[in-house]
Write a protein that holds these residues in place. Structure first.
Motif, PDB file in Angstrom:
ATOM      1  N   GLU A  25      36.749  51.942  12.031  1.00  0.00           N
ATOM      2  CA  GLU A  25      36.545  50.589  12.558  1.00  0.00           C
ATOM      3  C   GLU A  25      37.786  49.727  12.327  1.00  0.00           C
ATOM      4  N   PHE A  26      38.322  49.762  11.130  1.00  0.00           N
ATOM      5  CA  PHE A  26      39.489  48.938  10.827  1.00  0.00           C
ATOM      6  C   PHE A  26      40.725  49.434  11.574  1.00  0.00           C
ATOM      7  N   ALA A  27      40.885  50.745  11.666  1.00  0.00           N
ATOM      8  CA  ALA A  27      42.015  51.282  12.434  1.00  0.00           C
ATOM      9  C   ALA A  27      41.927  50.865  13.892  1.00  0.00           C
ATOM     10  N   GLY A  28      40.713  50.824  14.423  1.00  0.00           N
ATOM     11  CA  GLY A  28      40.520  50.403  15.804  1.00  0.00           C
ATOM     12  C   GLY A  28      40.883  48.956  16.047  1.00  0.00           C
ATOM     13  N   GLU A  29      40.901  48.153  14.972  1.00  0.00           N
ATOM     14  CA  GLU A  29      41.287  46.745  15.074  1.00  0.00           C
ATOM     15  C   GLU A  29      42.776  46.532  14.813  1.00  0.00           C
ATOM     16  N   GLY A  30      43.506  47.630  14.625  1.00  0.00           N
ATOM     17  CA  GLY A  30      44.954  47.518  14.450  1.00  0.00           C
ATOM     18  C   GLY A  30      45.434  47.542  13.021  1.00  0.00           C
ATOM     19  N   ALA A  31      44.548  47.773  12.057  1.00  0.00           N
ATOM     20  CA  ALA A  31      44.965  47.846  10.659  1.00  0.00           C
ATOM     21  C   ALA A  31      45.590  49.201  10.357  1.00  0.00           C
ATOM     22  N   SER A  32      46.468  49.224   9.373  1.00  0.00           N
ATOM     23  CA  SER A  32      46.965  50.474   8.814  1.00  0.00           C
ATOM     24  C   SER A  32      46.025  50.862   7.684  1.00  0.00           C
ATOM     25  N   VAL A  33      45.432  52.039   7.780  1.00  0.00           N
ATOM     26  CA  VAL A  33      44.348  52.416   6.876  1.00  0.00           C
ATOM     27  C   VAL A  33      44.799  53.525   5.933  1.00  0.00           C
ATOM     28  N   VAL A  34      44.508  53.325   4.658  1.00  0.00           N
ATOM     29  CA  VAL A  34      44.741  54.352   3.645  1.00  0.00           C
ATOM     30  C   VAL A  34      43.399  55.008   3.359  1.00  0.00           C
ATOM     31  N   VAL A  35      43.253  56.246   3.797  1.00  0.00           N
ATOM     32  CA  VAL A  35      41.997  56.990   3.717  1.00  0.00           C
ATOM     33  C   VAL A  35      41.968  57.744   2.392  1.00  0.00           C
ATOM     34  N   VAL A  36      41.094  57.320   1.488  1.00  0.00           N
ATOM     35  CA  VAL A  36      41.083  57.854   0.122  1.00  0.00           C
ATOM     36  C   VAL A  36      39.788  58.617  -0.134  1.00  0.00           C
ATOM     37  N   ASP A  37      39.918  59.815  -0.705  1.00  0.00           N
ATOM     38  CA  ASP A  37      38.742  60.616  -1.046  1.00  0.00           C
ATOM     39  C   ASP A  37      39.188  61.775  -1.915  1.00  0.00           C
ATOM     40  N   VAL A  38      38.225  62.523  -2.442  1.00  0.00           N
ATOM     41  CA  VAL A  38      38.532  63.776  -3.139  1.00  0.00           C
ATOM     42  C   VAL A  38      38.373  64.973  -2.207  1.00  0.00           C
ATOM     43  N   ASP A  39      37.858  64.741  -1.015  1.00  0.00           N
ATOM     44  CA  ASP A  39      37.637  65.784  -0.013  1.00  0.00           C
ATOM     45  C   ASP A  39      38.855  65.839   0.907  1.00  0.00           C
ATOM     46  N   ASP A  40      39.776  66.738   0.611  1.00  0.00           N
ATOM     47  CA  ASP A  40      41.026  66.793   1.369  1.00  0.00           C
ATOM     48  C   ASP A  40      40.812  67.167   2.829  1.00  0.00           C
ATOM     49  N   ASP A  41      39.894  68.087   3.089  1.00  0.00           N
ATOM     50  CA  ASP A  41      39.623  68.465   4.482  1.00  0.00           C
ATOM     51  C   ASP A  41      39.042  67.286   5.248  1.00  0.00           C
TER      52      ASP A  41
END
Length: 250
Positions: A25-41
């Motif tokens: 949603e945020f990327a669709g609004e033009g933000a640069s998103v840092v996607v953080v998780d422990v699930d690399d895939d």
């Protein structure tokens, strides 16, 4: 105030469920998103989806229970994009509705570690960047209806989410107006984390009695997060916003 276009948004627990929907949603609004998780895939799939849709994102392996990993998330965001404008603490785990007498210390520590300690550590690590400059920093914490009442989870989960709401209020008190902090309190949301509970029918009777009469989709929670990060929510501080289909109306 933060402009979503060209803002830098860090989302934890972003490989699936509500976090994935928030990242998209945020990327669709033009933000640069840092996607953080422990699930690399899962991270790779979300970043690829954002790239395919013409957005901007990077993936970062981040364990919110590990102080060094948390610091690394902020460092990577700053190295890549220069700052952090919006922090969404969404990573969380369930406790299988375990009551106090059936909750082991190991389970308690695990749930509190992810759901509450992780919120504190990442917020503290990102605080200098959120306070930097003339623009208002934004923190959005994923709580739960279990942060307001008993019965939405077990002892550890309910305690952790009550803590998230308290932390959000204190953060707003301590750092407003430089930081605008709010929490989201989802009810029954269809995600991978809740799939087993829904399939087992454990929460279906309660959902059927809500005014909405259904589960929500993760995109509906993401839309609320987007609003809370936007200038339209500039006067919303320290709130815990229910997205529960009316679960708590009575």
């Amino acid at each position: 105030m933060v402009e979503l276009t060209d803002s830098v948004v860090v989302v934890t627990g972003a490989a699936s469920g509500m976090g994935r929907s928030m990242a998209l949603e945020f990327a669709g609004e033009g933000a640069s998103v840092v996607v953080v998780d422990v699930d690399d895939d899962g991270i790779e799939r979300v970043v690829a989806k954002i790239d395919d849709d013409g957005g901007e994102a990077i993936g970062v392996h981040g364990d919110v229970t590990d102080p060094d990993s948390v610091e690394g998330v902020v460092d990577r965001a700053v190295d890549e994009y220069g700052t952090v404008d919006v922090l969404i603490n969404n990573a969380g785990i369930l406790d299988d509705y375990a009551p106090v007498g059936e909750t082991s210390l190991e389970q308690w520590n695990a749930v509190i570690g992810v759901n509450l300690d992780g919120v504190f550590m990442l917020t503290k690590a990102a605080l200098p960047k959120l306070l930097e400059g003339d623009e208002e920093g934004v923190v959005i914490n994923t709580a739960s209806i279990a942060g307001k009442v008993a019965g939405g989870g077990g002892a550890a989960y309910t305690s952790s989410k009550h803590g998230v709401i308290g932390f959000t209020k204190q953060l707003s008190h301590d750092y407003g107006p430089e930081i605008r902090a709010n929490a989201i309190c989802p009810g029954a949301i269809e995600t991978g984390m809740t799939e087993e509970l829904i399939d087992a029918g454990e929460i279906e009777p309660m959902v059927a009695e809500t005014p909405a009469g259904r589960h929500a989709q993760s995109e509906e929670v993401a839309a609320v997060a987007l609003f809370l990060a936007s200038d339209e929510a500039s006067f919303v501080h320290g709130s815990a916003v229910d997205v529960d289909g009316g679960w708590l109306v009575d």
